[in-house]
Scaffold this motif. Structure first.
Motif, PDB file in Angstrom:
ATOM      1  N   ALA A 249      56.630  46.582  38.333  1.00 52.35           N
ATOM      2  CA  ALA A 249      55.509  47.522  38.266  1.00 52.35           C
ATOM      3  C   ALA A 249      54.346  46.914  37.493  1.00 52.35           C
ATOM      4  O   ALA A 249      53.182  47.014  37.903  1.00 52.35           O
ATOM      5  N   MET A 250      54.655  46.264  36.365  1.00 50.49           N
ATOM      6  CA  MET A 250      53.595  45.616  35.588  1.00 50.49           C
ATOM      7  C   MET A 250      52.928  44.511  36.401  1.00 50.49           C
ATOM      8  O   MET A 250      51.694  44.344  36.341  1.00 50.49           O
ATOM      9  N   GLY A 251      53.712  43.756  37.165  1.00 48.63           N
ATOM     10  CA  GLY A 251      53.135  42.706  38.001  1.00 48.63           C
ATOM     11  C   GLY A 251      52.189  43.259  39.048  1.00 48.63           C
ATOM     12  O   GLY A 251      51.087  42.736  39.253  1.00 48.63           O
TER      13      GLY A 251
ATOM     14  N   THR B 172      49.053  44.534  37.315  1.00 51.62           N
ATOM     15  CA  THR B 172      48.215  43.429  36.834  1.00 51.62           C
ATOM     16  C   THR B 172      47.419  42.811  37.970  1.00 51.62           C
ATOM     17  O   THR B 172      46.208  42.564  37.847  1.00 51.62           O
ATOM     18  N   VAL B 173      48.076  42.550  39.089  1.00 57.98           N
ATOM     19  CA  VAL B 173      47.367  41.987  40.250  1.00 57.98           C
ATOM     20  C   VAL B 173      46.287  42.958  40.731  1.00 57.98           C
ATOM     21  O   VAL B 173      45.164  42.547  41.069  1.00 57.98           O
TER      22      VAL B 173
ATOM     23  N   ILE C 266      49.509  46.887  31.481  1.00 57.52           N
ATOM     24  CA  ILE C 266      49.098  45.579  31.983  1.00 57.52           C
ATOM     25  C   ILE C 266      48.770  44.706  30.773  1.00 57.52           C
ATOM     26  O   ILE C 266      48.546  45.219  29.672  1.00 57.52           O
ATOM     27  N   PRO C 267      48.707  43.380  30.923  1.00 59.76           N
ATOM     28  CA  PRO C 267      48.305  42.525  29.804  1.00 59.76           C
ATOM     29  C   PRO C 267      46.887  42.845  29.343  1.00 59.76           C
ATOM     30  O   PRO C 267      46.019  43.197  30.153  1.00 59.76           O
ATOM     31  N   VAL C 268      46.652  42.704  28.052  1.00 57.93           N
ATOM     32  CA  VAL C 268      45.337  43.023  27.512  1.00 57.93           C
ATOM     33  C   VAL C 268      44.265  42.124  28.119  1.00 57.93           C
ATOM     34  O   VAL C 268      43.111  42.532  28.275  1.00 57.93           O
ATOM     35  N   TYR C 269      44.629  40.906  28.519  1.00 56.86           N
ATOM     36  CA  TYR C 269      43.639  40.009  29.117  1.00 56.86           C
ATOM     37  C   TYR C 269      43.128  40.553  30.451  1.00 56.86           C
ATOM     38  O   TYR C 269      41.931  40.454  30.760  1.00 56.86           O
TER      39      TYR C 269
ATOM     40  N   SER D   2      41.880  53.290  38.030  1.00 55.32           N
ATOM     41  CA  SER D   2      43.222  53.868  37.894  1.00 55.32           C
ATOM     42  C   SER D   2      44.126  52.961  37.076  1.00 55.32           C
ATOM     43  O   SER D   2      45.109  53.411  36.491  1.00 55.32           O
ATOM     44  N   LEU D   3      43.825  51.663  37.064  1.00 54.74           N
ATOM     45  CA  LEU D   3      44.599  50.634  36.364  1.00 54.74           C
ATOM     46  C   LEU D   3      46.018  50.487  36.902  1.00 54.74           C
ATOM     47  O   LEU D   3      46.871  49.878  36.264  1.00 54.74           O
TER      48      LEU D   3
END
Length: 444
Positions: free
Chosen positions: A10-12, A15-16, A98-101, A229-230
């Motif tokens: 889900a995070m992947g 992030t994409v 997601i990553p902060v970057y 929505s992130l």
């Protein structure tokens, strides 16, 4: 190799999704550059593109060093963030999925958009150096401060329940009302207004280029709104994309028909700005209004942007690209419309007036800060460095006067009195002998 867990997958995906949306939002800078370059005269097109580039360069650095920390750092009383400067923290207090970057890159693209809105309004007469200073201040301080109120989970407007999903207030109203403050201090272009205050038309040099820029912006808005929505797993992103698209379509359609009714012929500039006005207006409520509501918001924006251009001209606020009308007026209308058309909390859906009141308070707060801070910064710049080029440089054109080169060399003659440099650094004569350089003097 271990199989990824569901949470890692889900995070992947998220992030994409956010990185893709960030790329789309950043690509909107190309749209701004083309739109603004097309709307100004040929002799100023390099200059305006250079200002958009500096928004992306200086603005990105300012947002990295200071802006993100002010916007999303640990909140001090709900008014300002005070951590994560230079991206040195992990922003754990935000509970990101997601990553902060990735989050920073998406937000940085928003930040530079605010400054770029102003670049179009001050086109054709503002000095390059002072503009860079304003761009840095806008991305590092002004926008992050008000966006902290709206989008930081601890921001005072966020706690009140203000709905500004992707930034009709935090981005568009801020950029639009900052633009009005800037042009009031800067003053109109030479020949724009007659002694009695009536405006003269200063034609755009390339409406096809401006239209291309508008299409790029429209395309990028599919990152701007759904990307907010992130999450690529949020099925509401389809609804957000549809409401975004319908508002743009309604704004452009009504802009066309309304100018046909008002002036007898459809005005291409108002069709272009009608689409953009619909997009600026729907940005606050794209996730919470129905498709019908989106059409209503876009249609109102299509009329409002046409009328707003006239209102702003009566203030002698010379805005070559219509930034105040599109982003300030129509962005503000979109914030208010959420209080009426939100499908759960809106006044017309039985939600009462509570949300409408919050929207009005939030809009007034961020708009006043944007206007007053920009007005103050421009006054300081005016009384120190000066914000306006000389009359000679304005008539010659910003491209030659400030950058020593022309956008369209085939249409330029080269007398010996003015010298620039070619692509290899060799001296070459350049000229102000453009067909569209006005010869009129300022009203006496």
């Amino acid at each position: 190799m271990m199989e990824p867990t569901l949470s890692q997958l889900a995070m992947g995906v998220n992030t994409v999704w956010v990185l893709l949306a960030a790329a789309l939002v950043f690509f909107m800078e190309a749209g701004f550059a083309a739109l603004e370059a097309g709307f100004v005269r040929a002799k100023n097109s390099i200059n305006i593109i250079m200002k958009v580039f500096m928004d992306c360069t200086v603005g990105m650095l300012g947002y990295w060093a200071v802006g993100f920390g002010i916007m999303y750092g640990v909140s001090k009383g709900g008014f300002i963030g005070w951590s994560d400067f230079f991206l040195l923290g992990d922003a754990a207090h935000l509970n990101l999925s997601i990553p902060v970057y990735a989050y920073w890159l998406f937000q940085a693209a928003f930040a530079v958009a605010v400054a770029t809105i102003v670049s179009g309004a001050v086109a054709e007469r503002m000095k390059f150096g002072p503009y860079i200073i304003f761009s840095l201040v806008a991305t590092a301080f002004i926008y992050p401060l008000v966006a902290h109120w709206v989008w930081n989970p601890e921001g005072w407007l966020a706690k009140k329940g203000m709905v500004d999903f992707a930034g009709s207030a935090a981005v568009h109203a801020v950029g639009g009302w900052a633009s009005l403050a800037a042009v009031l201090v800067l003053g109109p272009r030479i020949g724009k207004y007659n002694p009695d205050g009536t405006p003269n038309v200063i034609p755009a040099h390339s409406l096809p280029l401006a239209a291309l820029g508008a299409f790029i912006l429209w395309f990028g808005w599919f990152g701007f709104n759904p990307g907010s929505s992130l999450s690529g797993l949020d099925m509401n992103i389809a609804r957000i994309a549809v409401t975004t698209n319908l508002a743009a379509a309604a704004g452009g359609t009504i802009g066309c028909f309304y100018t046909m009714f008002k002036w007898g012929k459809p005005d291409p500039t108002m069709v272009i700005n009608g689409c953009l006005a619909g997009l600026a207006a729907i940005t606050a409520g794209c996730a919470s209004v129905s498709p019908v509501g989106a059409v209503v918001i876009g249609a109102v924006a299509g009329v409002l942007v046409v009328e707003a251009v006239g209102w702003i001209d009566r203030l002698r606020a010379d805005d070559p690209v219509g930034a105040v009308a599109v982003h300030g007026v129509c962005g503000s209308m979109g914030v208010i419309a959420v209080g009426l058309l939100h499908t759960e909390r809106g006044f017309f859906y039985g939600g009462g007036a509570e949300l409408l009141g919050v929207q009005l308070v939030g809009l007034l707060s961020v708009s006043l800060v944007a206007f007053l801070s920009t007005y103050g910064i421009f006054l300081v710049l005016k009384n120190t460095m000066g914000v306006r080029v000389s009359e000679k440089d304005e008539l010659e054109g910003m491209d030659l006067a400030e950058h020593g080169m022309a956008a369209y060399t085939e249409t330029t003659t080269f007398p010996s009195h003015s010298v620039g440099h070619d692509a290899f650094g060799q001296a070459m004569p350049v000229s102000a002998q453009w067909a569209n350089v006005p010869t009129m003097k300022p009203p006496q």
